[in-house]
Design a protein around this motif. Structure first.
Motif, PDB file in Angstrom:
ATOM      1  N   SER A 110     -27.126 -10.245  -2.465  1.00 48.05           N
ATOM      2  CA  SER A 110     -27.204 -11.109  -3.646  1.00 48.05           C
ATOM      3  C   SER A 110     -26.243 -10.114  -4.558  1.00 48.05           C
ATOM      4  O   SER A 110     -25.720  -9.023  -4.039  1.00 48.05           O
ATOM      5  CB  SER A 110     -28.516 -10.815  -4.433  1.00 48.05           C
ATOM      6  N   ALA A 111     -25.929 -10.649  -5.885  1.00 47.74           N
ATOM      7  CA  ALA A 111     -24.965  -9.970  -6.597  1.00 47.74           C
ATOM      8  C   ALA A 111     -25.580  -8.532  -7.236  1.00 47.74           C
ATOM      9  O   ALA A 111     -24.763  -7.652  -7.289  1.00 47.74           O
ATOM     10  CB  ALA A 111     -24.721 -10.986  -8.069  1.00 47.74           C
ATOM     11  N   GLN A 112     -26.903  -8.489  -7.204  1.00 45.74           N
ATOM     12  CA  GLN A 112     -27.516  -7.351  -7.818  1.00 45.74           C
ATOM     13  C   GLN A 112     -27.520  -6.525  -6.718  1.00 45.74           C
ATOM     14  O   GLN A 112     -27.255  -5.218  -6.745  1.00 45.74           O
ATOM     15  CB  GLN A 112     -28.823  -7.738  -8.094  1.00 45.74           C
ATOM     16  N   ASP A 113     -27.607  -6.817  -5.600  1.00 46.49           N
ATOM     17  CA  ASP A 113     -27.681  -6.063  -4.277  1.00 46.49           C
ATOM     18  C   ASP A 113     -26.209  -5.584  -3.901  1.00 46.49           C
ATOM     19  O   ASP A 113     -26.072  -4.380  -3.546  1.00 46.49           O
ATOM     20  CB  ASP A 113     -28.212  -6.420  -3.105  1.00 46.49           C
ATOM     21  N   THR A 114     -25.251  -6.285  -4.223  1.00 48.07           N
ATOM     22  CA  THR A 114     -23.956  -6.067  -3.878  1.00 48.07           C
ATOM     23  C   THR A 114     -23.227  -4.933  -4.925  1.00 48.07           C
ATOM     24  O   THR A 114     -22.568  -4.011  -4.100  1.00 48.07           O
ATOM     25  CB  THR A 114     -22.912  -7.285  -4.067  1.00 48.07           C
TER      26      THR A 114
END
Length: 349
Positions: free
Chosen positions: A287-291
């Motif tokens: 996800s964008a957050q995990d990235t």
């Protein structure tokens, strides 16, 4: 590195020609998958090690014939080491095809992975064919010791991969367990290449043990360096994304070293996040957050000196591998084996 480089220039065209020759005999779809992974490049480390040990040990034994029953003899009566050497590359390629599916990898050596081009089922079966081909090539030498060593290496490699999959499900900060896993999934096949070369040359127990010791220690050092590069190499050089192991939820030594220096609460929370990455339905897709967090962790591992610590650990295994060579005859092949150790330690991809 001039001796190793010279031998590479001489041997790589022969190795690649033999690989292509064997691959052309495969069924059409299997051939396409095999060529996709084989012709994408690669260091050809395993076949080269088999050749180097064969020639180095031969200088001490004066023997160049495997056995009277071997059908793989040249017109001069010397044993043909190349099918045996190439079998090691076929084994390695089979593990790459299977690994990329298990890991959900998109890139291998800068190319789209085979299962995304040809399909998972087709790639798994092509990997199985390469395993069978490698075993057939070894069996044709008529030496049960060679067949046993290769079978043992396959069993140990698969066991190491299974251990890694289980560890991804429930990661722990155990450097000992990590070293056990990488010894299985990487080092035993490298060891087999060295040992088979020594056995094919008619080496005595001392030469065979030198090959075993060199191979296992080089194999561990090779994987440690690979794990360090995962956090430090540039994607365009490595041929795969930076931090790919972390993206797949793999706990390698650089990350273990980093987690060990974190406060306990932060360590537990980060470890839980890594475990969640490994349990994701689509490994490698963040996800964008995990990235964003992935990028921060990769940089933190670098800043904490954990890449250098991993390379330092690899250097200890390189010393052990170099020590194993002292019982072998002094010759260009032994020099090349020594240079291969330094190349492994300092490589950038």
């Amino acid at each position: 590195m001039h001796v190793l480089q010279g031998l590479l220039q001489d041997e790589l065209p022969i190795i690649n020609d033999r690989l292509a020759r064997e691959t052309r005999e495969l069924p059409e779809l299997v051939r396409a998958v095999a060529e996709h992974v084989l012709m994408a490049g690669g260091k050809r480390l395993r076949p080269l090690l088999a050749i180097l040990f064969f020639r180095c040990v031969s200088r001490g034994t004066g023997e160049r014939v495997l056995s009277a029953s071997s059908s793989l003899l040249s017109s001069s009566g010397e044993s043909d080491i190349y099918p045996l050497a190439c079998s090691m590359e076929f084994l390695h390629s089979a593990t790459l095809l299977h690994d990329d599916i298990l890991d959900g990898s998109d890139l291998r050596r800068g190319r789209t992975t085979a299962h995304l081009v040809y399909g998972k089922t087709e790639t798994i079966l092509a990997g199985d064919v390469l395993l069978a081909l490698a075993n057939r090539l070894v069996a044709e030498y008529g030496d049960a010791r060679l067949s046993w060593r290769v079978a043992e290496a396959i069993m140990r490699t698969v066991s190491g991969e299974i251990q890694e999959l289980e560890w991804i499900k429930c990661p722990t900060l155990s450097q000992e367990h990590y070293l056990e896993i990488i010894t299985g999934k990487t080092a035993y096949l490298i060891q087999a290449a060295c040992h088979c070369g020594a056995l094919a040359a008619g080496g005595d127990e001392q030469a065979a043990q030198a090959a075993l010791d060199y191979g296992i220690n080089l194999g561990v050092a090779f994987q440690l360096t690979d794990d360090a590069l995962d956090y430090s190499a540039k994607a365009e050089v490595a041929g795969k994304p930076v931090g790919n192991d972390l993206r797949e939820g793999k706990l390698t030594l650089p990350l273990i070293c980093y987690l060990e220096i974190l406060p306990e609460a932060e360590r537990r929370e980060t470890l839980a996040w890594v475990r969640a990455l490994g349990a994701a339905a689509d490994p490698g897709a963040l996800s964008a957050q995990d990235t964003a967090r992935h990028g921060r962790v990769v940089q933190a591992v670098r800043d904490a000196g954990c890449v250098e610590e991993t390379r330092s650990r690899a250097a200890r295994y390189i010393v052990l591998a170099e020590k194993a060579l002292t019982s072998l005859p002094e010759c260009p092949e032994r020099v090349a084996l020594q240079e291969a150790l330094q190349h492994t330690l300092h490589r950038e991809k």
